[in-house]
Each structure stands twice: as C-alpha cells, then as structure tokens.
Design a protein around this motif. Structure first.
Motif, PDB file in Angstrom:
ATOM      1  N   GLY A 154       0.780  -1.227   0.000  1.00 17.30           N
ATOM      2  CA  GLY A 154       0.000   0.000   0.000  1.00 17.30           C
ATOM      3  C   GLY A 154       0.807   1.270   0.000  1.00 17.30           C
ATOM      4  N   ARG A 155       2.124   1.173   0.012  1.00 12.67           N
ATOM      5  CA  ARG A 155       2.984   2.366   0.046  1.00 12.67           C
ATOM      6  C   ARG A 155       3.688   2.519  -1.305  1.00 12.67           C
ATOM      7  NH1 ARG A 155       4.385   4.262   5.378  1.00 12.67           N
ATOM      8  NH2 ARG A 155       3.277   3.071   6.975  1.00 12.67           N
ATOM      9  N   ASP A 156       2.875   2.824  -2.330  1.00 10.74           N
ATOM     10  CA  ASP A 156       3.416   3.017  -3.677  1.00 10.74           C
ATOM     11  C   ASP A 156       4.181   4.339  -3.737  1.00 10.74           C
ATOM     12  OD1 ASP A 156       1.935   0.767  -4.134  1.00 10.74           O
ATOM     13  OD2 ASP A 156       0.328   1.805  -5.222  1.00 10.74           O
ATOM     14  N   ARG A 157       5.125   4.415  -4.677  1.00 13.65           N
ATOM     15  CA  ARG A 157       5.915   5.636  -4.823  1.00 13.65           C
ATOM     16  C   ARG A 157       6.166   5.931  -6.299  1.00 13.65           C
ATOM     17  NH1 ARG A 157       4.459   6.095  -0.389  1.00 13.65           N
ATOM     18  NH2 ARG A 157       5.648   6.644   1.502  1.00 13.65           N
ATOM     19  N   TYR A 158       6.120   7.229  -6.633  1.00 13.19           N
ATOM     20  CA  TYR A 158       6.594   7.693  -7.936  1.00 13.19           C
ATOM     21  C   TYR A 158       8.118   7.730  -7.905  1.00 13.19           C
ATOM     22  CZ  TYR A 158       1.990   9.346  -9.523  1.00 13.19           C
ATOM     23  OH  TYR A 158       0.687   9.436  -9.942  1.00 13.19           O
ATOM     24  N   TYR A 159       8.725   7.174  -8.942  1.00  8.08           N
ATOM     25  CA  TYR A 159      10.186   7.248  -9.067  1.00  8.08           C
ATOM     26  C   TYR A 159      10.527   8.467  -9.917  1.00  8.08           C
ATOM     27  CZ  TYR A 159      15.038   5.875  -9.783  1.00  8.08           C
ATOM     28  OH  TYR A 159      16.401   5.860  -9.802  1.00  8.08           O
ATOM     29  N   CYS A 160      11.244   9.411  -9.335  1.00  7.59           N
ATOM     30  CA  CYS A 160      11.535  10.695  -9.979  1.00  7.59           C
ATOM     31  C   CYS A 160      13.029  10.804 -10.279  1.00  7.59           C
ATOM     32  CB  CYS A 160      11.124  11.861  -9.079  1.00  7.59           C
ATOM     33  SG  CYS A 160       9.423  11.768  -8.468  1.00  7.59           S
ATOM     34  N   GLN A 161      13.334  11.398 -11.409  1.00 12.13           N
ATOM     35  CA  GLN A 161      14.719  11.658 -11.791  1.00 12.13           C
ATOM     36  C   GLN A 161      14.872  13.116 -12.183  1.00 12.13           C
ATOM     37  OE1 GLN A 161      15.451   8.542 -14.828  1.00 12.13           O
ATOM     38  NE2 GLN A 161      17.178   7.951 -13.560  1.00 12.13           N
ATOM     39  N   HIS A 162      16.003  13.682 -11.791  1.00 16.52           N
ATOM     40  CA  HIS A 162      16.315  15.046 -12.227  1.00 16.52           C
ATOM     41  C   HIS A 162      16.914  14.959 -13.624  1.00 16.52           C
ATOM     42  CE1 HIS A 162      18.505  18.875 -12.579  1.00 16.52           C
ATOM     43  NE2 HIS A 162      17.532  19.347 -11.840  1.00 16.52           N
ATOM     44  N   LYS A 163      16.345  15.746 -14.528  1.00 16.85           N
ATOM     45  CA  LYS A 163      16.781  15.680 -15.911  1.00 16.85           C
ATOM     46  C   LYS A 163      17.307  17.031 -16.349  1.00 16.85           C
ATOM     47  CE  LYS A 163      16.002  11.441 -17.025  1.00 16.85           C
ATOM     48  NZ  LYS A 163      17.136  10.584 -17.418  1.00 16.85           N
ATOM     49  N   SER A 164      18.520  17.040 -16.893  1.00 16.17           N
ATOM     50  CA  SER A 164      19.056  18.266 -17.474  1.00 16.17           C
ATOM     51  C   SER A 164      18.379  18.518 -18.800  1.00 16.17           C
ATOM     52  CB  SER A 164      20.571  18.168 -17.673  1.00 16.17           C
ATOM     53  OG  SER A 164      20.867  17.205 -18.660  1.00 16.17           O
ATOM     54  N   ARG A 165      18.473  19.755 -19.292  1.00 15.25           N
ATOM     55  CA  ARG A 165      17.773  20.164 -20.502  1.00 15.25           C
ATOM     56  C   ARG A 165      18.138  19.309 -21.703  1.00 15.25           C
ATOM     57  NH1 ARG A 165      18.343  22.945 -24.829  1.00 15.25           N
ATOM     58  NH2 ARG A 165      20.553  23.257 -24.449  1.00 15.25           N
ATOM     59  N   VAL A 166      19.391  18.827 -21.760  1.00 12.37           N
ATOM     60  CA  VAL A 166      19.839  18.133 -22.965  1.00 12.37           C
ATOM     61  C   VAL A 166      19.349  16.696 -23.038  1.00 12.37           C
ATOM     62  CG1 VAL A 166      21.891  19.550 -23.143  1.00 12.37           C
ATOM     63  CG2 VAL A 166      21.996  17.418 -21.848  1.00 12.37           C
ATOM     64  N   GLU A 167      18.729  16.188 -21.971  1.00 15.33           N
ATOM     65  CA  GLU A 167      18.363  14.781 -21.962  1.00 15.33           C
ATOM     66  C   GLU A 167      16.970  14.525 -22.533  1.00 15.33           C
ATOM     67  OE1 GLU A 167      19.816  12.461 -18.452  1.00 15.33           O
ATOM     68  OE2 GLU A 167      20.141  14.469 -17.680  1.00 15.33           O
ATOM     69  N   TYR A 168      16.197  15.586 -22.722  1.00 16.62           N
ATOM     70  CA  TYR A 168      14.862  15.427 -23.286  1.00 16.62           C
ATOM     71  C   TYR A 168      14.634  16.468 -24.366  1.00 16.62           C
ATOM     72  CZ  TYR A 168      12.992  12.033 -19.998  1.00 16.62           C
ATOM     73  OH  TYR A 168      12.749  10.892 -19.305  1.00 16.62           O
ATOM     74  N   VAL A 169      13.881  16.082 -25.383  1.00 18.06           N
ATOM     75  CA  VAL A 169      13.440  17.035 -26.389  1.00 18.06           C
ATOM     76  C   VAL A 169      12.033  17.490 -26.021  1.00 18.06           C
ATOM     77  CG1 VAL A 169      14.842  16.072 -28.228  1.00 18.06           C
ATOM     78  CG2 VAL A 169      12.533  15.219 -27.873  1.00 18.06           C
ATOM     79  N   ASP A 170      11.542  18.529 -26.693  1.00 15.32           N
ATOM     80  CA  ASP A 170      10.203  19.011 -26.400  1.00 15.32           C
ATOM     81  C   ASP A 170       9.187  17.892 -26.595  1.00 15.32           C
ATOM     82  OD1 ASP A 170      11.176  21.538 -25.899  1.00 15.32           O
ATOM     83  OD2 ASP A 170      11.019  22.144 -27.997  1.00 15.32           O
ATOM     84  N   ALA A 171       8.210  17.878 -25.725  1.00 16.02           N
ATOM     85  CA  ALA A 171       7.234  16.794 -25.739  1.00 16.02           C
ATOM     86  C   ALA A 171       6.459  16.769 -27.052  1.00 16.02           C
ATOM     87  CB  ALA A 171       6.276  16.955 -24.571  1.00 16.02           C
TER      88      ALA A 171
END
Length: 423
Positions: A154-171
């Motif tokens: 019952g203790r679910d968690r979102y796994y979050c990562q810090h992402k720098s600008r260069v690691e993702y393109v615009d959605a």
C-alpha cells in the motif's frame, strides 16, 4: 524519499549549510514532526539514518537564526548515482521557499559531490503527496514510473529523476490526467515514452501533466554530427588550399598572410582527422569520449581554420586593390561579421563560460582584418610579421582557453524548462 508537504513560494532569506552532530536532536525532532508514524504518504527516517547521514556530511539544513527550519538528506549509493532520501520543512515555514531553496542547493552541489559528468539524481515520492510532487516537478525532476509497494504493501511511490535540458526534447504530446485516475496514470507510465512533467489545478481538482517523448537514437545523432564535422572541415580546408595555392603563384603576396593560411590549413586538417576518428570512437572504441572529440574538432576548425581564413581574405584583397578605402571597408565588414558571430549563440565560444580575457581576445580578433590591411599597405615588413604573430597568438590563446580551461561544451538554459531541449 521522506518528504513533508511543502510548496515553493517566495524566496526567503535563508542560510543553508551542512548539519553537525550538535544538530542531531533538532533534526530528529523535525523529522518526527514532518513524518508522523502511520502516515502511508510520509516515510519517517530509519533508525540511525539521520545520525549516519550527518556523520557522512550528507545532510544540509536551513537555519533561521539558531533554529533549524528545514533539512535535506541524500545518499551516494554509487559513484554515478545520487539519491535524495529526505526533505523536511517545519510547518511554520512551509510555502515560503525553504523546500525550493534546499532542492536548488542540492542540485547545484550535486556535480561537485559526486564529481561525475553523467550523474543520475533520483528520489521517490508518494502519489498522494501532491505538494512535494509539485515541488520536485518545478525544480527539474520528472516522474519516470510508479513503483508499487516501494515501502511495503500500500505504500506506492513515484520514481523521480532530475533531468538536465539536454536529456529530453520538447514533448510530442501532453496529457492532463486527474490525480484520482491512478490506474490510467500507471498505465501511461508503464510505457517508457511517457513521464510526468507537471502538476496543475483544474476546476474539477488537481491533474498531472504527462508528456510523451519520442526517444532519440543518440548513436545515430552522434554519427550524423561526426559526418557533418567531416564535411564542414573538408569544405573549409578546400577553400584554404585554393587561396593558399594562389598565394604561392604570386610573388607580391604577403608572406605573413601565407603563414597565417598555412597554420589554418594545419589546424583544419587536424580537426578533420579528429572528426574522422570520432567515427571510430562511436563504432568500435566506445570510450564515452564523443564530447571530448567533438570539442577538439569544433574549436580547431573554428579558431584554427575559419577565423584565420576569413581574416586573411580582406588582407589579401588589400594587397591587390588600388583603393585603400575599399580595402579598409572590406576589412571592417569582415571584422564586424566576426565579432557579431563570435558574440552570438551560434558560435562555439557561446558554449563556454566567458571572461574578460576571452572578450578582449574576441575584440582583437575582430580588429585583426583592419590591422592587417594597415600593416600590409602602410608598414614595413616587420610590422606585417608582428601582425601575423599577434593574430596567431590570439587565436591560439582562445583555442587553449576553450580546450584546457573550460569544461565540455554546453548550452544556455535561458527561456527553457529544465527538462526541455531544442530539437
């Protein structure tokens, strides 16, 4: 991650420093206040966790006078991973920016703590802890997936990562899903292309913004960049070789300009070889040195090839034209173009930190075409050679600075959200 419910608000005047052993009683009391036992959305510290964190120097605190009003604890489970394990703020100081200040301080110090160029920063938070989730999303984190029963049934968690600008393109696409639609959110996060990037308030209640990203083939992108570098350097080298060949057939051609073009040919050939070797790095060696290869190729092709070639052209023109005014006008035009380009976001220099010395060098290089025209038209040979030497030294100084005194190339984040990148 242990978290209290907080949101970033204004930016209070705070003092952030490392916790000491004298702070442990206050930290334990604050942890108990922020993470009450029995709350499935807030996980308290494990026995001796805070004490061990303080001993390791992994706890940062916010002080208001002599009182600790907030703390952040992190772990370094491996050389390449930094895990944010706890963040708490006193109830009286919530929504004042204390939590945001701690997160910003943590992310800013992360690279120096781990000393790794490709550091992963992660944490977890409860899907029910919307305030903490909103804070994380506002400071550059994205939710990659949901982990069922992370802290037990019952203790679910979102796994979050810090992402720098260069690691993702615009959605490519964005969805707004009500927070209550947990099953749909879990289904969307099950695909690697979807991440949570925002928390918004709708008339019907809070909703999460999920963004779909098409994964780039980084190997293909790097291969394309390497091929573009080879083609660019080849074109510049052909242009330099053409003008240099003409200079050898003309007895009136300034020797100083010949030397400048010869050095440009040498530097451009070196950049061409480096770009070509980058293909081998990608295909066979795979030592993760692509950034270093392209940095050397880019700097040598620009400051060793393009700049001296463009400086030499108006000086060459000044030697064969009968009009000094026209020669000076052409030189001024070339110099202005060099300065505008070098100060623009398109230049290689824009990818590195600028100082007074680099600015002075840029101004001298921009003035070099005019100084060269004056040297070959109105001065004796020693002045012409002095001009050649000064130009070569200035370009060599710029190259040395960017190659050895600066880190790898990067780009400005002005106007972009932390997880966005230009296509």
């Amino acid at each position: 991650m242990r978290q209290q419910k907080t949101r970033s608000g204004g930016a209070p005047t705070v003092r952030i420093d490392d916790a000491s052993t004298e702070d442990i009683p206050a930290l334990l009391a604050l942890d108990a206040l922020c993470f009450p036992p029995g709350d499935p959305a807030h996980e308290p510290a494990a026995p001796s966790e805070i004490e061990n964190g303080v001993a390791a120097g992994h706890v940062r605190v916010v002080r208001a006078g002599t009182e600790i009003v907030g703390f952040l604890q992190y772990e370094l489970p491996s050389a390449h991973h930094l895990y944010l394990s706890g963040l708490g703020v006193h109830p009286d100081q919530r929504r004042t920016g204390v939590g945001a200040a701690l997160l910003d301080d943590f992310v800013a110090r992360a690279r120096t703590v781990a000393a790794q160029p490709h550091l992963s920063i992660s944490t977890v938070t409860s899907p029910e802890n919307l305030a903490m989730l909103g804070l994380l999303l506002s400071r550059g984190f994205v939710v990659r997936t949901i982990v069922p029963d992370y802290f037990g049934p019952g203790r679910d968690r979102y796994y979050c990562q810090h992402k720098s600008r260069v690691e993702y393109v615009d959605a490519d696409e964005r969805y707004l899903i009500p927070v209550a639609a947990s099953a749909q959110i879990a289904t969307l996060l099950a695909g690697e292309e979807n991440v949570i990037t925002g928390l918004v308030n709708l008339p019907a209640g809070p909703a999460l913004e999920l963004s779909r990203f098409e994964k780039d083939d980084f190997a293909a992108l790097q291969s394309d960049e390497s091929a573009a570098g080879v083609a660019f350097s080849s074109g510049i080298l052909a242009s330099i070789a053409f003008v240099l060949g003409l200079s050898f057939t003309s007895p009136a051609y300034p020797d100083g300009v010949r030397v400048l073009l010869m050095c440009a040919a040498l530097a451009t050939t070196a950049s061409l070889i480096i770009y070509a070797n980058t293909s081998g790095e990608l295909a066979r060696l795979r030592t993760n040195s692509f950034g270093r290869y392209t940095k050397w190729g880019n700097v040598l092709s620009e400051f060793g090839g393009v700049f001296p070639f463009l400086i030499a052209l108006p000086v060459t023109f000044a030697k064969i034209t009968s009009s000094v005014g026209v020669a000076l006008a052409a030189a001024a035009l070339f110099g202005a173009a060099l300065l505008v380009y070098d100060r623009s976001t398109f230049a290689i220099s824009a990818r590195f930190r600028q100082t007074v010395s680099t600015t002075v060098l840029s101004l001298f290089v921009a003035a070099a075409p005019v100084l060269g025209v004056l040297a070959v038209r109105h001065s004796a040979a020693p002045f012409s050679w002095a001009w050649t030497g000064a130009v070569l030294l200035a370009l060599a100084a710029q190259s040395f600075t960017y190659l050895f005194r600066r880190r790898d190339e990067s780009t400005s984040r002005v106007g972009l959200r932390p997880w966005q990148s230009r296509r």
